[in-house]
Design a protein around this motif. Structure first.
Motif, PDB file in Angstrom:
ATOM      1  N   GLU A 157       0.830  -1.217   0.000  1.00  0.00           N
ATOM      2  CA  GLU A 157       0.000   0.000   0.000  1.00  0.00           C
ATOM      3  C   GLU A 157       0.858   1.258   0.000  1.00  0.00           C
ATOM      4  N   LEU A 158       1.969   1.245   0.746  1.00  0.00           N
ATOM      5  CA  LEU A 158       2.857   2.404   0.782  1.00  0.00           C
ATOM      6  C   LEU A 158       3.468   2.659  -0.599  1.00  0.00           C
ATOM      7  N   SER A 159       3.939   1.605  -1.251  1.00  0.00           N
ATOM      8  CA  SER A 159       4.525   1.760  -2.578  1.00  0.00           C
ATOM      9  C   SER A 159       3.506   2.309  -3.565  1.00  0.00           C
ATOM     10  N   ALA A 160       2.282   1.767  -3.521  1.00  0.00           N
ATOM     11  CA  ALA A 160       1.242   2.229  -4.431  1.00  0.00           C
ATOM     12  C   ALA A 160       0.920   3.704  -4.194  1.00  0.00           C
ATOM     13  N   THR A 161       0.866   4.085  -2.927  1.00  0.00           N
ATOM     14  CA  THR A 161       0.557   5.484  -2.590  1.00  0.00           C
ATOM     15  C   THR A 161       1.661   6.420  -3.045  1.00  0.00           C
ATOM     16  N   LEU A 162       2.912   6.053  -2.796  1.00  0.00           N
ATOM     17  CA  LEU A 162       4.029   6.905  -3.216  1.00  0.00           C
ATOM     18  C   LEU A 162       4.083   7.032  -4.732  1.00  0.00           C
ATOM     19  N   GLY A 163       3.676   5.991  -5.445  1.00  0.00           N
ATOM     20  CA  GLY A 163       3.608   6.083  -6.899  1.00  0.00           C
ATOM     21  C   GLY A 163       2.573   7.093  -7.350  1.00  0.00           C
ATOM     22  N   ILE A 164       1.426   7.092  -6.679  1.00  0.00           N
ATOM     23  CA  ILE A 164       0.361   8.049  -7.015  1.00  0.00           C
ATOM     24  C   ILE A 164       0.824   9.478  -6.794  1.00  0.00           C
ATOM     25  N   LEU A 165       1.638   9.689  -5.755  1.00  0.00           N
ATOM     26  CA  LEU A 165       2.067  11.047  -5.415  1.00  0.00           C
ATOM     27  C   LEU A 165       3.023  11.642  -6.443  1.00  0.00           C
ATOM     28  N   THR A 166       3.552  10.826  -7.350  1.00  0.00           N
ATOM     29  CA  THR A 166       4.423  11.366  -8.404  1.00  0.00           C
ATOM     30  C   THR A 166       3.640  11.797  -9.641  1.00  0.00           C
ATOM     31  N   LEU A 167       2.337  11.551  -9.665  1.00  0.00           N
ATOM     32  CA  LEU A 167       1.544  11.867 -10.859  1.00  0.00           C
ATOM     33  C   LEU A 167       1.622  13.329 -11.281  1.00  0.00           C
ATOM     34  N   PRO A 168       1.646  14.302 -10.348  1.00  0.00           N
ATOM     35  CA  PRO A 168       1.748  15.703 -10.801  1.00  0.00           C
ATOM     36  C   PRO A 168       2.985  15.984 -11.649  1.00  0.00           C
ATOM     37  N   TRP A 169       4.027  15.168 -11.514  1.00  0.00           N
ATOM     38  CA  TRP A 169       5.241  15.381 -12.305  1.00  0.00           C
ATOM     39  C   TRP A 169       5.119  14.808 -13.708  1.00  0.00           C
ATOM     40  N   THR A 170       4.048  14.079 -13.989  1.00  0.00           N
ATOM     41  CA  THR A 170       3.867  13.489 -15.315  1.00  0.00           C
ATOM     42  C   THR A 170       3.092  14.396 -16.262  1.00  0.00           C
ATOM     43  N   ILE A 171       2.623  15.538 -15.784  1.00  0.00           N
ATOM     44  CA  ILE A 171       1.839  16.450 -16.629  1.00  0.00           C
ATOM     45  C   ILE A 171       2.451  17.847 -16.643  1.00  0.00           C
ATOM     46  N   LYS A 172       3.772  17.912 -16.554  1.00  0.00           N
ATOM     47  CA  LYS A 172       4.425  19.214 -16.505  1.00  0.00           C
ATOM     48  C   LYS A 172       4.162  20.084 -17.736  1.00  0.00           C
ATOM     49  N   PRO A 173       4.056  19.531 -18.950  1.00  0.00           N
ATOM     50  CA  PRO A 173       3.734  20.400 -20.091  1.00  0.00           C
ATOM     51  C   PRO A 173       2.415  21.150 -19.907  1.00  0.00           C
ATOM     52  N   LEU A 174       1.450  20.511 -19.229  1.00  0.00           N
ATOM     53  CA  LEU A 174       0.172  21.174 -18.989  1.00  0.00           C
ATOM     54  C   LEU A 174       0.357  22.442 -18.173  1.00  0.00           C
ATOM     55  N   TYR A 175       1.243  22.398 -17.167  1.00  0.00           N
ATOM     56  CA  TYR A 175       1.494  23.590 -16.361  1.00  0.00           C
ATOM     57  C   TYR A 175       2.059  24.709 -17.229  1.00  0.00           C
ATOM     58  N   GLY A 176       2.934  24.333 -18.150  1.00  0.00           N
ATOM     59  CA  GLY A 176       3.517  25.340 -19.025  1.00  0.00           C
ATOM     60  C   GLY A 176       2.482  25.976 -19.931  1.00  0.00           C
ATOM     61  N   PHE A 177       1.578  25.146 -20.484  1.00  0.00           N
ATOM     62  CA  PHE A 177       0.515  25.686 -21.328  1.00  0.00           C
ATOM     63  C   PHE A 177      -0.374  26.637 -20.531  1.00  0.00           C
ATOM     64  N   LEU A 178      -0.647  26.282 -19.282  1.00  0.00           N
ATOM     65  CA  LEU A 178      -1.497  27.138 -18.451  1.00  0.00           C
ATOM     66  C   LEU A 178      -0.826  28.483 -18.176  1.00  0.00           C
ATOM     67  N   SER A 179       0.436  28.446 -17.759  1.00  0.00           N
ATOM     68  CA  SER A 179       1.104  29.700 -17.405  1.00  0.00           C
ATOM     69  C   SER A 179       1.354  30.564 -18.631  1.00  0.00           C
ATOM     70  N   ASP A 180       1.608  29.942 -19.779  1.00  0.00           N
ATOM     71  CA  ASP A 180       1.839  30.726 -20.997  1.00  0.00           C
ATOM     72  C   ASP A 180       0.551  31.249 -21.606  1.00  0.00           C
ATOM     73  N   GLY A 181      -0.499  30.425 -21.543  1.00  0.00           N
ATOM     74  CA  GLY A 181      -1.719  30.786 -22.250  1.00  0.00           C
ATOM     75  C   GLY A 181      -2.767  31.495 -21.431  1.00  0.00           C
ATOM     76  N   PHE A 182      -2.684  31.399 -20.111  1.00  0.00           N
ATOM     77  CA  PHE A 182      -3.743  31.968 -19.270  1.00  0.00           C
ATOM     78  C   PHE A 182      -3.136  32.750 -18.106  1.00  0.00           C
ATOM     79  N   PRO A 183      -2.686  33.963 -18.362  1.00  0.00           N
ATOM     80  CA  PRO A 183      -2.095  34.786 -17.291  1.00  0.00           C
ATOM     81  C   PRO A 183      -3.123  35.092 -16.207  1.00  0.00           C
TER      82      PRO A 183
END
Length: 571
Positions: A157-183
């Motif tokens: 369960e700990l391993s599965a949970t720690l894996g889930i917590l890395t998900l925000p790092w898998t969508i980094k391009p989305l953050y860039g699109f947001l900051s560039d496109g929507f000030p």
């Protein structure tokens, strides 16, 4: 202790992986190598030019306002203007600016610390943001022990949970699109950094003090859900601020090159930022464990909550012109949707090419092999009896070992074809990873090797090897990016790479559950370790997918780029 080099690149690798992964692909290893050995920057990378820089890996070119008319006062205030020597100042007849011998040494010290960049408030703010990114590792062990000891998760369960917590790092391009496109309030950078800092503070504050707000009769699942949600928000805030900070850095390198400043200064800024993150990580590594010896995880989260606030506060020092004002001054419209659609279309076109998607699939498989991290953590703490302070020392040693791995790669492996480096590091990692069987069976004690010494030695060797395997994957990813789409494709590649690591963690969690490894039963831990190590050889069946793109070494790639740009290297 981990099972393979796939996750053995150490604490510093995580900094590189989460900072450099979103940087410009052509400048990828310049910051890392020049931080570890600064004199190599201008000698090995003289080809650095303005047209090779893109905003944090995803910013479309049409978003960048023209900066052709730069007034003298703006240039004078630039952080990239070289510090004048005392002789030059004296020759100009400005006796008021002649420095004393003491000032000369101060000047020299500033040059050394800031790699030739003037420490303006703008630069101090950027380096502070990267320092905080590294220093937030302070809460890493607190996070693990909270889930393990207070919420009573088992190894799977700990391993599965720690894996889930890395998900925000898998969508980094989305953050860039947001900051560039929507000030927000007209700002693409400052507003998002303040927002990320606020979210990070609130998430850590909840973990520190907010749990008392949960109703007393709440179920364990409700508490766990709220805790995981807070961890996810804190992870997302770090990832978002990382992307925005990368955008600021690359924008400043572009501006510096536009003004004709020394190209080495641009690489120096990359190095300064990476170095700040690395220093923060090194400092927090030991204290992440030692603090848990005298306080609870909640208290550590309370201390960590101050760091995101520092990001928000320092971001106010960053110079940024409101988007609407900049667009009006340059006669531009503020339509940002069309460039984003164009980037997505170009990205899909590039990913459809076999010469690109085959190497990407190999890297995904290579990174997605399972690990036994969670189970080994429980074995070290519950069977052998290591405490948080010891684990903090292990993190510190492995972090320093990762730096040694960077140096060894640059010294000896940068001339070896990337494909060969990945092949042999994978092969060598298997017998080295299987040495954990000695610890699991306690046979190391028969050999007269104390448990602590064995763990330190094993972690040092595998961390060095992990770093040697990690760096060529970055070079390979940069090599895959064709002109015109290199920025967004590189950011996407690194998100896929991070996602593959999440898959490997989740597969390892599934195997841990399947084999019945628990906090009290480690009878199948040896089998789990063997499976995780041997499975790392499976992706090598597909190493032929790297033919062509992986047959060159880093040095050959750099030499070819130099020839293409008409640049002669310096000895």
């Amino acid at each position: 202790m981990r099972a393979s080099t796939r996750s053995r690149s150490g604490l510093i690798a995580s900094v590189v992986g989460y900072h450099v992964l979103s940087s410009n692909p052509n400048n990828l290893l310049r910051g890392v190598s020049s931080f570890a050995f600064p004199s190599t920057l201008t000698r090995n990378y003289p080809q650095y030019t303005a047209n090779r820089v893109s905003l944090h890996g995803i910013r479309p070119q049409t978003f960048i306002p023209s900066d052709t008319d730069i007034e003298d006062d703006h240039l004078a205030s630039s952080p990239f203007v070289s510090l004048e020597s005392n002789d030059q100042q004296f020759a100009n007849g400005d006796n008021n600016t002649v420095c004393s011998q003491h000032d000369e040494s101060d000047n020299s010290l500033l040059r050394t610390i800031f790699l030739g960049i003037e420490p303006t408030p703008d630069i101090l703010a950027i380096t502070a943001i990267y320092f905080v990114e590294g220093a937030l590792g302070l809460a890493r062990l607190a996070q693990t022990f909270l889930l393990k000891d207070e919420l009573h998760l088992g190894p799977a369960e700990l391993s599965a949970t720690l894996g889930i917590l890395t998900l925000p790092w898998t969508i980094k391009p989305l953050y860039g699109f947001l900051s560039d496109g929507f000030p927000i309030f007209g700002y693409r950078r400052r507003s998002y950094l303040v927002l990320a800092g606020g979210v990070g503070f609130l998430s850590y504050a909840f973990l520190a003090w907010g749990t008392s707000l949960i109703p007393e009769g709440a179920s364990q699942n409700s508490i766990l859900t709220a805790t995981i949600a807070s961890f996810l928000l804190s992870s997302a805030s770090i990832a978002f601020s990382d992307v925005v900070a990368d955008g600021i850095v690359v924008q400043k390198t572009r501006e510096a090159a536009t003004r004709g400043d020394d190209p080495a200064i641009a690489g120096g800024l990359q190095s300064l930022c990476w170095g700040s993150a690395a220093i923060g990580a090194l400092i927090s590594a030991y204290f992440s464990g030692s603090l848990l010896e005298s306080m609870s995880p909640s208290d550590v989260f309370g201390i960590a909550s101050i760091l995101p606030l520092l990001v928000g506060a320092m971001s106010l020092l960053i110079e940024e012109e409101p988007v609407n004002d900049a667009a009006t001054a340059n006669g531009e419209t503020t339509n940002t949707i069309s460039p984003i659609k164009q980037q997505i279309s170009s990205l899909w076109s590039a990913l459809s090419q076999p010469t690109i998607y085959k190497p990407i699939l190999f890297l995904f498989l290579w990174k997605a092999t399972p690990t036994s991290d969670g189970a080994m953590l429980y074995f070290l703490t519950d069977d052998i009896g290591f405490g948080p302070e010891f684990l903090g020392r292990v993190r510190l040693i492995t972090a320093a070992s990762s730096l040694l791995g960077v140096w060894l790669y640059q010294q000896y492996l940068r001339r070896v074809p990337i494909k060969d480096v990945l092949l042999w590091t994978s092969v060598i990692s298997v017998p080295l990873g299987l040495t954990q069987l000695l610890l699991i069976s306690h046979y190391n004690r028969v050999l007269g090797i104390p448990d602590g010494a064995f763990v330190f030695g094993d972690d040092v060797v595998l961390s060095i090897l992990g770093e040697m395997a990690f760096l060529p994957t970055l070079v390979l990813a940069a090599r895959l990016c064709p002109p015109g789409v290199e920025a967004v494709l590189f950011a996407t590649l690194m998100s896929i790479y991070n996602g593959a690591g999440t898959v490997g963690t989740e597969v390892g969690a599934g195997l841990t559950k399947l084999l019945g490894v628990t906090e009290t039963d480690f009878s199948n831990l040896a089998l789990l370790t063997v499976i995780c190590n041997v499975s790392s050889l499976i992706p090598l069946v597909f190493i032929g997918w790297l033919d062509g793109v992986g047959n060159e070494s880093q040095e050959e790639i750099e030499a070819r780029e130099n020839d293409a740009n008409g640049v002669v290297g310096k000895d």
